[in-house]
Design a protein around this motif. Structure first.
Motif, short mmCIF file in Angstrom:
data_model
loop_
_atom_site.label_atom_id
_atom_site.label_comp_id
_atom_site.label_asym_id
_atom_site.label_seq_id
_atom_site.Cartn_x
_atom_site.Cartn_y
_atom_site.Cartn_z
N GLY A 265 0.87 -1.17 0.02
CA GLY A 265 -0.06 -0.15 0.08
C GLY A 265 0.65 1.23 -0.12
O GLY A 265 0.53 2.20 -0.74
N LEU A 266 2.05 1.18 0.92
CA LEU A 266 2.63 2.35 0.62
C LEU A 266 3.52 2.44 -0.46
O LEU A 266 3.85 3.49 -0.92
CB LEU A 266 3.65 2.11 2.08
N LEU A 267 4.01 1.54 -1.20
CA LEU A 267 4.55 1.58 -2.39
C LEU A 267 3.58 1.91 -3.61
O LEU A 267 4.22 2.93 -4.24
CB LEU A 267 5.21 0.19 -2.59
N ALA A 268 2.32 1.71 -3.29
CA ALA A 268 1.65 2.21 -4.31
C ALA A 268 1.36 3.58 -4.25
O ALA A 268 1.38 4.35 -5.13
CB ALA A 268 0.22 1.20 -4.13
N PHE A 269 1.32 4.21 -3.11
CA PHE A 269 1.23 5.59 -2.95
C PHE A 269 2.57 6.35 -3.36
O PHE A 269 2.23 7.41 -4.04
CB PHE A 269 1.02 5.90 -1.32
N GLU A 270 3.53 5.72 -2.96
CA GLU A 270 4.75 6.29 -3.65
C GLU A 270 4.78 6.41 -5.17
O GLU A 270 5.35 7.48 -5.74
CB GLU A 270 6.01 5.74 -3.24
N ILE A 271 4.47 5.42 -5.86
CA ILE A 271 4.51 5.20 -7.24
C ILE A 271 3.40 6.18 -7.85
O ILE A 271 3.42 6.68 -8.98
CB ILE A 271 4.01 3.49 -7.89
N ALA A 272 2.18 6.14 -7.42
CA ALA A 272 1.27 6.56 -7.88
C ALA A 272 0.36 8.01 -7.35
O ALA A 272 -0.56 8.41 -7.82
CB ALA A 272 0.07 5.44 -8.35
N GLY A 273 0.82 8.14 -6.33
CA GLY A 273 0.24 9.16 -5.41
C GLY A 273 -1.29 9.08 -5.24
O GLY A 273 -1.85 8.04 -4.56
N GLY A 274 -1.94 10.06 -5.79
CA GLY A 274 -3.54 10.18 -5.73
C GLY A 274 -4.22 8.96 -6.25
O GLY A 274 -5.20 8.61 -5.99
N ASP A 275 -3.47 8.32 -7.32
CA ASP A 275 -3.90 7.07 -7.86
C ASP A 275 -3.62 5.73 -7.28
O ASP A 275 -3.43 4.72 -7.77
CB ASP A 275 -3.49 6.91 -9.58
N ASP B 259 9.90 1.46 -9.40
CA ASP B 259 9.37 2.70 -9.43
C ASP B 259 8.21 3.13 -10.73
O ASP B 259 7.87 4.14 -10.69
CB ASP B 259 10.49 3.80 -9.55
N GLN B 260 7.84 1.85 -11.23
CA GLN B 260 6.81 2.08 -12.15
C GLN B 260 5.58 0.86 -11.76
O GLN B 260 6.06 -0.11 -11.18
CB GLN B 260 7.42 1.65 -13.47
N ALA B 261 4.43 1.28 -11.84
CA ALA B 261 3.55 0.32 -11.66
C ALA B 261 3.54 -1.06 -12.30
O ALA B 261 3.30 -1.98 -11.88
CB ALA B 261 2.05 1.12 -12.01
#
Length: 191
Positions: free
Chosen positions: A37-47, A101-103
């Motif tokens: 969840g934290l990585l997703a926030f770092e990669i995509a911010g609001g998405d 660093d990419q989804a």
């Protein structure tokens, strides 16, 4: 005759090592789930919600699709080697997630981890009847297996929260990788 305690299967040294391998891997996976969840926030911010949704869908979807295939294929291979190789694949893939660093990289590695987990779990479950020939011990061992999943679901987020107070979320992926390596070592040490 009084019923044996649920922990009775742990008296068997082979099952004890395999159960420890499974439990360690589960705790590591729980830590990584929080870190995702934290990585997703770092990669995509609001998405981040969208990225995490895709990750979790890939995780479950891959497991559901791959598990029966690997279970059928795994019936014809050495289960010990299969368990070790699945743990090593999971260790490498989950450690690699700490550096994405990419989804799309995140998605690809989750598919690899989930596919390896889909190989590990049925192979582990298939070993239980080889260890315990009587129905009561077999049932107790499977109950213990299920209990490990339930306890992990409660304890891993708490452990992850405590660890996040002193380390970054990337360290949780490293801890998960180390957990899979420890699991592989325990399986390797099992007769």
């Amino acid at each position: 005759m009084p019923a044996a305690p649920l922990t009775a299967p742990l008296r068997h040294p082979v099952y004890r090592r395999l159960f420890a391998a499974q439990a360690i891997g589960l705790v590591g996976s729980g830590l990584a789930t929080v870190a995702m969840g934290l990585l997703a926030f770092e990669i995509a911010g609001g998405d981040a919600g969208q990225v995490l949704g895709v990750v979790l869908a890939l995780k479950v979807g891959t497991y559901v699709l791959v598990s029966p295939v690997v279970a059928a294929w795994g019936a014809n291979v050495d289960r010990k080697k299969l368990l070790i190789s699945m743990d090593l694949i999971r260790a490498l893939a989950i450690a690699s997630i700490a550096f994405v660093d990419q989804a799309w990289q995140f998605y690809a590695l989750i598919v690899v981890v989930s596919a390896a987990s889909a190989g590990f779990t049925p192979a582990f479950q298939a070993l239980v009847p080889d260890i315990f020939e009587d129905a009561e011990s077999y049932t107790e061992a499977l109950s213990l297996h299920r209990l490990a999943y339930e306890i992990e679901a409660v304890l891993s987020p708490m452990l992850a929260g405590a660890l996040l107070a002193v380390v970054g979320y990337s360290a949780l992926f490293v801890f998960n990788s180390l957990a899979f390596l420890a699991s592989a070592s325990l399986v390797m040490a099992t007769a």
